[in-house]
Design an enzyme around this catalytic site. Structure first.
Site, short mmCIF file in Angstrom:
data_model
loop_
_atom_site.label_atom_id
_atom_site.label_comp_id
_atom_site.label_asym_id
_atom_site.label_seq_id
_atom_site.Cartn_x
_atom_site.Cartn_y
_atom_site.Cartn_z
N HIS A 187 -76.24 -20.04 -8.08
CA HIS A 187 -75.35 -19.82 -6.94
C HIS A 187 -75.36 -18.33 -6.67
O HIS A 187 -74.96 -17.54 -7.52
CB HIS A 187 -73.93 -20.30 -7.26
N CYS A 188 -75.84 -17.96 -5.51
CA CYS A 188 -76.01 -16.53 -5.22
C CYS A 188 -74.81 -16.03 -4.41
O CYS A 188 -74.61 -16.46 -3.27
CB CYS A 188 -77.29 -16.31 -4.44
N PRO A 189 -74.02 -15.13 -4.95
CA PRO A 189 -72.87 -14.62 -4.18
C PRO A 189 -73.30 -13.74 -3.02
O PRO A 189 -72.60 -13.68 -2.00
CB PRO A 189 -72.07 -13.83 -5.22
#
Lengths: 473, 144
Positions: A187-189
């Site tokens: 999950h890439c912020p």
């Protein structure tokens, strides 16, 4: 004459018509909703379901802002000088790179990463039955996992308590988005979304093009300052003349390290057909001894792996965001006796299910023992789950979102009652056509429904119990 | 009264049960369904017919996910146009999915509906299962 011309109103007609009128008014009040409006995961939707973003959008605005500001400064302050002294292609290349970066970023952020829709109640019940009954092997594996053989490698499939299904291989449940994502990478912020099967290539092209862009800007700014200071001025003077360049230098300097590193890392992952998730967990390395790659998904050829990951066919979105939720139907007059009417809560997933009469459902519940009626209140755990040791079955994930504590509990409903609907039939047909656009709805159900003389009885399923208590931390 | 008549005339069959054909992951992550014949369908359907349906579905999905020259070309073209080409063009996968929808519709019309069964397109279930709905046999006598 005693035969009245005016006939008395048939009391049965009276009893039927107000109800049907009520039903029709109720129908009018409920406008057909799209599936994205009742999507159970933690996502945000834009443009009527066309664009999807994680609710934890992280620092996407910051990412966009940094890129736009840096490029803006570059075009405004460095390009005029460089065009004069070097070549006109500098802003052209810069512009092309900038456009490519922004498009890739937006595509990564707003594309469904490969979310798996949650299992319908029927499926979940069927699975529970199978798990219960499969006492066939002498070695009983830890409950809620399934071992399968892929390319002569043992792969364990874990059961997802939130989505109520065995996760396909390489699928992982993202706790931030509360969704199972296929080929889950991370999950890439920065991008504000999960990176999974469907948007990995966009993510990869984003970081590669961003590496080029930052390197390009960095190089151009250095050239700019060098050229300025060469013309008889000192470095400090040159910087004073163009302070924006320093800002760009600083941003690019710090970005380059991280972006180039990330690009290199992901190039390695692409070449070995691994995901970040697998690499971090060490799923295929270090366990298999002398074997160089225990990865059963690798084609053992760098070029093939790259082609497969980046240029392979793009599967469509499985969650059908823009499909219509079949509206809640009040049961037809003739069969009201055996049904119960539940108040309309906002529905969760599992909307495309065929419904059954309450009696059948209750019988099934007794037989399978898998579900309990859940009132809108504290969620109850299923009896099956309570007795199970859950540690082995669970990966270290934070507990999924609560079931009943959601918007007033859930009730999956469906209706294909042809009695009341042209419209509801159309809606259920619309919902049959998922991600791809079709001119007309798929008639598979229509025709079959007509053949059978109509779809199943309309009825209500019991509320789905919450899943909070299922997973132990 | 007219309404009551029409209600009776419809005789909607009740759903008796549902069978779920799960995915077969032995070849990896490609979309493939198990061809094992479920016992609940024994009274309604030939094993051969069932296997043929599932095998055809598997072949169609394999065609959708096939890696070859055309799919690579599509991917490269998409990459070069910054993936904007998909806004106006349908992917190969989507085309095959339409083919699959047509095939399932045909199968339902010809084979499954006359036997009181209904195949649900797996894409409606997120490609997790092939759902076969078994309707009550009206000849035996319906509930109403």
């Amino acid at each position: 004459m005693k035969n009245c011309e005016y006939q008395q109103i048939d009391p049965r007609a009276l009893s039927v018509s107000p109800l049907s009128a009520q039903i029709h008014t109720e129908k009018k009040e409920q406008r057909p909703r799209r599936k994205w409006e009742v999507f159970p995961g933690k996502n945000r939707f834009f443009c009527d379901g066309r664009l999807i973003l994680s609710r934890h959008s992280g620092v996407l605005p910051l990412t966009l802002g940094l890129i736009v500001v840096t490029c803006g400064l570059f075009f405004a302050f460095d390009c005029p000088f460089l065009v004069k002294h070097l070549t006109v292609f500098i802003p052209v290349i810069g512009g092309a790179l900038f456009v490519f970066v922004v498009i890739s970023l937006l595509r990564t952020s707003f594309t469904d990463p490969g979310i798996l829709p949650r299992a319908t109640l029927d499926e979940a019940a069927d699975l529970e039955r199978q798990i219960d009954s499969s006492g066939s092997s002498t070695y009983r594996p830890p409950p809620r996992t399934k071992e399968i053989l892929i390319n002569q490698q043992m792969v364990k499939l874990k059961y997802c308590f939130t989505c109520k299904m065995f996760r396909p291989p390489r699928t992982s449940h993202c706790s931030l988005c509360d969704n199972c994502v296929e080929r889950f990478d991370h999950h890439c912020p920065w991008v504000g979304n999960c990176v999974g099967k469907r948007n990995y290539r966009f993510f990869y092209s984003f970081i590669i093009s961003l590496s080029f862009l930052t390197s390009f800007i960095f190089g151009c700014v250095i050239a700019h300052i060098t050229l300025r200071s060469q013309a008889g001025k000192s470095l400090v003077q040159a910087i004073q003349e163009s302070p924006a360049s320093v800002v760009e230098l600083v941003i690019c300097f710090f970005s380059i390290w991280s972006i180039l590193g990330l690009s290199g890392f992901h190039t390695y992952l692409v070449a070995s057909n691994l995901t970040t998730n697998e690499d971090i967990k060490g799923s295929w390395s270090g366990k298999r001894g002398a074997e160089e790659s225990g990865n059963p998904y690798s084609y053992n050829n760098i070029i093939t792996n790259c082609c497969v990951t980046l240029c392979g066919p793009l599967p469509p979105s499985l969650i059908d965001r823009r499909g219509f939720v079949p509206p809640d139907e009040v049961v037809p007059a003739a069969s009201t006796a055996s049904q119960m009417e539940l108040p309309h809560f906002s529905t969760k997933n599992d909307v495309n299910m065929c419904t059954q009469s309450t009696k059948d459902v209750l019988e099934r519940m007794i037989n399978s023992g898998s579900q309990t009626l859940c009132s809108p209140g504290p969620p109850k755990t299923t009896p099956l789950v309570q007795g199970l040791p859950s540690t082995a079955a669970l990966s270290p994930e934070p507990p999924p979102s609560a079931g009943c504590s959601g918007p007033l509990g859930r009730r999956p409903t469906d209706s294909r009652c042809p009695l009341f609907s042209r419209s509801s039939e159309k809606e259920s047909l619309h919902s049959i056509n998922p991600a791809f656009r079709l001119a007309s709805p798929s008639p598979s159900v229509t025709r079959t429904a007509k053949t059978l003389g109509g779809a199943a009885d309309v009825s209500f399923m019991p509320l789905q119990p919450g899943s909070v208590g299922d997973e132990a931390p | 009264m007219a309404e009551t008549h029409s209600l009776q005339d419809f005789q909607r069959p009740a759903v008796s049960s549902k069978v779920f054909i799960q995915r077969d992951y032995s070849s990896g992550t490609i979309c493939k369904f198990q061809t094992k014949f479920p016992s609940e369908l024994e009274s309604r359907l030939d094993k051969q017919q069932f296997e043929e349906t599932i095998q055809t579905l598997n072949n169609l999905y394999a065609e959708a996910e096939k890696l070859g020259g055309s799919s690579y070309l599509e991917g490269c073209l998409a990459c070069l146009t910054a993936y904007t080409v998909f806004l106006c063009m349908e992917t190969h996968y989507e085309k095959v999915l339409k083919k699959i929808a047509r095939y399932i519709r045909d199968q339902n019309e010809k084979i499954y509906a006359p036997r009181g069964l209904l195949l649900t397109d797996p894409i409606e279930r997120g490609l997790r299962v092939v759902e076969i709905t078994i309707f009550e046999d009206r000849n035996i006598g319906s509930a109403r």
